[in-house]
Design an enzyme around this catalytic site. Structure first.
Site, PDB file in Angstrom:
ATOM      1  CD  GLN A  49      -1.143  -1.238   3.385  1.00 46.89           C
ATOM      2  OE1 GLN A  49      -2.368  -1.332   3.302  1.00 46.89           O
ATOM      3  NE2 GLN A  49      -0.783  -1.677   4.496  1.00 46.89           N
ATOM      4  CG  ASP A 104      -2.106   1.589  14.503  1.00 42.50           C
ATOM      5  OD1 ASP A 104      -2.554   1.364  15.516  1.00 42.50           O
ATOM      6  OD2 ASP A 104      -3.066   1.574  13.498  1.00 42.50           O
ATOM      7  CG  ASP A 124      -0.577  -4.921   9.600  1.00 42.02           C
ATOM      8  OD1 ASP A 124      -1.323  -4.286   9.969  1.00 42.02           O
ATOM      9  OD2 ASP A 124      -0.165  -4.776   8.562  1.00 42.02           O
ATOM     10  CG  ASP A 155      -3.399 -12.811   3.972  1.00 41.36           C
ATOM     11  OD1 ASP A 155      -3.959 -12.079   4.471  1.00 41.36           O
ATOM     12  OD2 ASP A 155      -3.662 -13.348   3.004  1.00 41.36           O
ATOM     13  N   GLY A 156      -3.448 -11.876   7.411  1.00 40.87           N
ATOM     14  CA  GLY A 156      -4.407 -12.334   8.444  1.00 40.87           C
ATOM     15  C   GLY A 156      -5.344 -13.334   7.789  1.00 40.87           C
ATOM     16  CG  ASP A 174      -6.980  -1.940  14.325  1.00 36.08           C
ATOM     17  OD1 ASP A 174      -7.391  -1.253  13.215  1.00 36.08           O
ATOM     18  OD2 ASP A 174      -6.312  -1.691  15.259  1.00 36.08           O
ATOM     19  CB  SER A 175      -8.812  -4.592   8.747  1.00 38.34           C
ATOM     20  OG  SER A 175     -10.335  -4.118   8.233  1.00 38.34           O
ATOM     21  CB  THR A 176      -7.084  -0.973   5.487  1.00 36.88           C
ATOM     22  OG1 THR A 176      -6.755  -2.291   5.085  1.00 36.88           O
ATOM     23  CG2 THR A 176      -5.841  -0.320   5.845  1.00 36.88           C
ATOM     24  N   PRO A 181      -6.045  -5.645   0.220  1.00 38.01           N
ATOM     25  CG  PRO A 181      -4.227  -5.062   1.343  1.00 38.01           C
ATOM     26  CD  PRO A 181      -4.729  -4.495   0.352  1.00 38.01           C
TER      27      PRO A 181
HETATM   28  N1  SAM Z   1      -7.917   2.147  12.133  1.00 36.21           N
HETATM   29  C1  SAM Z   1      -7.705   2.141  10.739  1.00 36.21           C
HETATM   30  C2  SAM Z   1      -8.979   2.260  10.216  1.00 36.21           C
HETATM   31  O1  SAM Z   1     -10.028   1.755  10.535  1.00 36.21           O
HETATM   32  O2  SAM Z   1      -9.021   2.837   9.052  1.00 36.21           O
HETATM   33  C3  SAM Z   1      -6.910   0.863  10.632  1.00 36.21           C
HETATM   34  C4  SAM Z   1      -5.560   0.990  10.857  1.00 36.21           C
HETATM   35  S1  SAM Z   1      -4.426  -0.314  10.831  1.00 36.21           S
HETATM   36  C5  SAM Z   1      -3.003   0.516  10.212  1.00 36.21           C
HETATM   37  C6  SAM Z   1      -4.996  -1.263   9.371  1.00 36.21           C
HETATM   38  C7  SAM Z   1      -3.971  -2.458   8.936  1.00 36.21           C
HETATM   39  O3  SAM Z   1      -4.970  -3.538   8.269  1.00 36.21           O
HETATM   40  C8  SAM Z   1      -2.850  -1.996   7.947  1.00 36.21           C
HETATM   41  O4  SAM Z   1      -1.767  -1.751   8.877  1.00 36.21           O
HETATM   42  C9  SAM Z   1      -2.901  -3.030   6.730  1.00 36.21           C
HETATM   43  O5  SAM Z   1      -1.431  -3.344   6.656  1.00 36.21           O
HETATM   44  C10 SAM Z   1      -3.573  -3.970   7.659  1.00 36.21           C
HETATM   45  N2  SAM Z   1      -4.169  -5.144   6.829  1.00 36.21           N
HETATM   46  C11 SAM Z   1      -4.837  -4.947   5.658  1.00 36.21           C
HETATM   47  N3  SAM Z   1      -5.287  -6.068   5.136  1.00 36.21           N
HETATM   48  C12 SAM Z   1      -4.560  -6.933   6.100  1.00 36.21           C
HETATM   49  C13 SAM Z   1      -4.624  -8.574   5.985  1.00 36.21           C
HETATM   50  N4  SAM Z   1      -5.241  -9.283   4.989  1.00 36.21           N
HETATM   51  N5  SAM Z   1      -3.847  -9.389   6.855  1.00 36.21           N
HETATM   52  C14 SAM Z   1      -3.467  -8.497   7.773  1.00 36.21           C
HETATM   53  N6  SAM Z   1      -3.253  -7.284   7.960  1.00 36.21           N
HETATM   54  C15 SAM Z   1      -3.931  -6.456   7.018  1.00 36.21           C
END
Ligand code: SAM
Length: 294
Positions: A49, A104, A124, A155-156, A174-176, A181
């Site tokens: 990303q 984070d 993450d 990958d989660g 706690d994902s994007t 992904p």
């Molecule tokens: N608080 C934020 C929001 O709601 O927008 C989320 C913040 S946190 C930084 C989101 C994290 O999810 C990112 O660091 C990203 O790398 C991770 N992420 C996304 N897809 C993922 C997956 N398939 N497995 C593990 N982590 C993932």
């Protein structure tokens, strides 16, 4: 510093950086939220990303992923506390916690405030989010060296597929947003794997976007997917989050146990500090807005 105009299409959001203001436009909702920028601290394209870090004038540091606000130093406590403490006080005795995403490390820090937690694993996909957070949000990473903490980068979705049955008490997703992904983290197939990985009293909580904008597109489908995956109860807890679209966000909790009740006495007598969460806030968030029933 005057920042040069830049317009990049990143559905469903676009970013518009100009004249020292960062505006995240939420096109689908016809709204935007701006932060005044002091300087750009970092920008990179990781393997997964596009990550940017800014210093703002009033919100501390800001992390942006793929054009969407992720967190600021100023208001992240609202999100991190509501993504962790309600679910932790819902499970009768959470010892083994897995955080999917959360790079984070702010959710990990909240989880480790609970003395009963014996192991908290953060999975993450993108190690760069954590490394940049260590640099620009050190306060969120202060528990990373707690002996109960484990950071895994992968990958989660795959991690959950491979998890031994009954090996986890609480899963925090706690994902994007559900694009790229993170898309698979919002599916029934993923929730089935979570259900299998969880023990008998297992609880899961997933960030579920804006109650105003995403009730029909994300929140209701998430309840259905969680129930279809085998969870017997689910509830959505709304909370304020100024930097996200509509300023109002949510965490959806599901469980193999009822999730509309929690350990109220333990929450009232908690042995750690929070800035937003307390037993009354938790109780209040369980009261559902009338339009949720429409
Ligand atoms: N608080 C934020 C929001 O709601 O927008 C989320 C913040 S946190 C930084 C989101 C994290 O999810 C990112 O660091 C990203 O790398 C991770 N992420 C996304 N897809 C993922 C997956 N398939 N497995 C593990 N982590 C993932």
């Amino acid at each position: 510093m005057i920042l040069t105009p830049n317009l990049v299409s990143l559905p469903p959001m676009i970013k518009n950086l100009e004249s020292g203001w960062f505006t995240e436009i939420y096109r689908d909702g016809g709204s935007a939220f701006s932060l005044q920028i002091r300087e750009k601290l970092h920008e990179e394209q990781s393997h997964y990303q596009h990550i940017e870090i800014y210093a703002t004038t009033h919100f501390g540091n800001l992390m942006v992923i793929d054009g969407c606000y992720m967190l600021t130093s100023f208001d992240n406590f609202l999100y991190h506390e509501m993504m962790s403490h309600p679910a932790l006080f819902t499970h009768p005795a959470p010892r083994r916690v897995v955080i999917i995403g959360g790079g984070d490390c702010g959710t990990l820090r909240e989880v480790l405030k609970h003395p009963g937690v014996e192991h908290a694993l953060q999975v993450d996909i993108d190690e760069r989010v954590t490394r940049l957070s260590e640099q620009y949000f050190p306060e969120l990473c202060e528990s990373n060296h707690d002996p109960r903490a484990e950071l895994h980068f992968g990958d989660g979705i795959q991690w959950m597929k491979d998890a031994p049955a009954g090996s986890v008490d609480l899963i925090i997703v706690d994902s994007t947003d559900p694009v790229g992904p993170a898309e698979g983290l919002f599916t029934e197939a993923f929730f089935r794997d979570c259900h299998r990985a969880l023990g008998d009293d297992g609880v899961i909580v997933q960030q579920s976007e804006s109650p105003l904008y995403h009730l029909d597109t994300i929140i209701r489908p998430m309840h259905k997917a969680m129930r279809d995956a085998g969870f017997s109860d689910s509830v959505t807890l709304p909370f304020p989050q100024p930097i996200y679209p509509s300023g109002w966000w949510s965490a959806t909790v599901a469980g193999k146990i009822p999730v509309q009740a929690f350990r109220v006495a333990d929450a009232r007598n908690k042995t750690f500090q929070t800035r937003y969460y307390n037993a009354d806030i938790h109780q209040g968030a369980l009261a559902q807005p009338a339009f949720f029933g429409d």
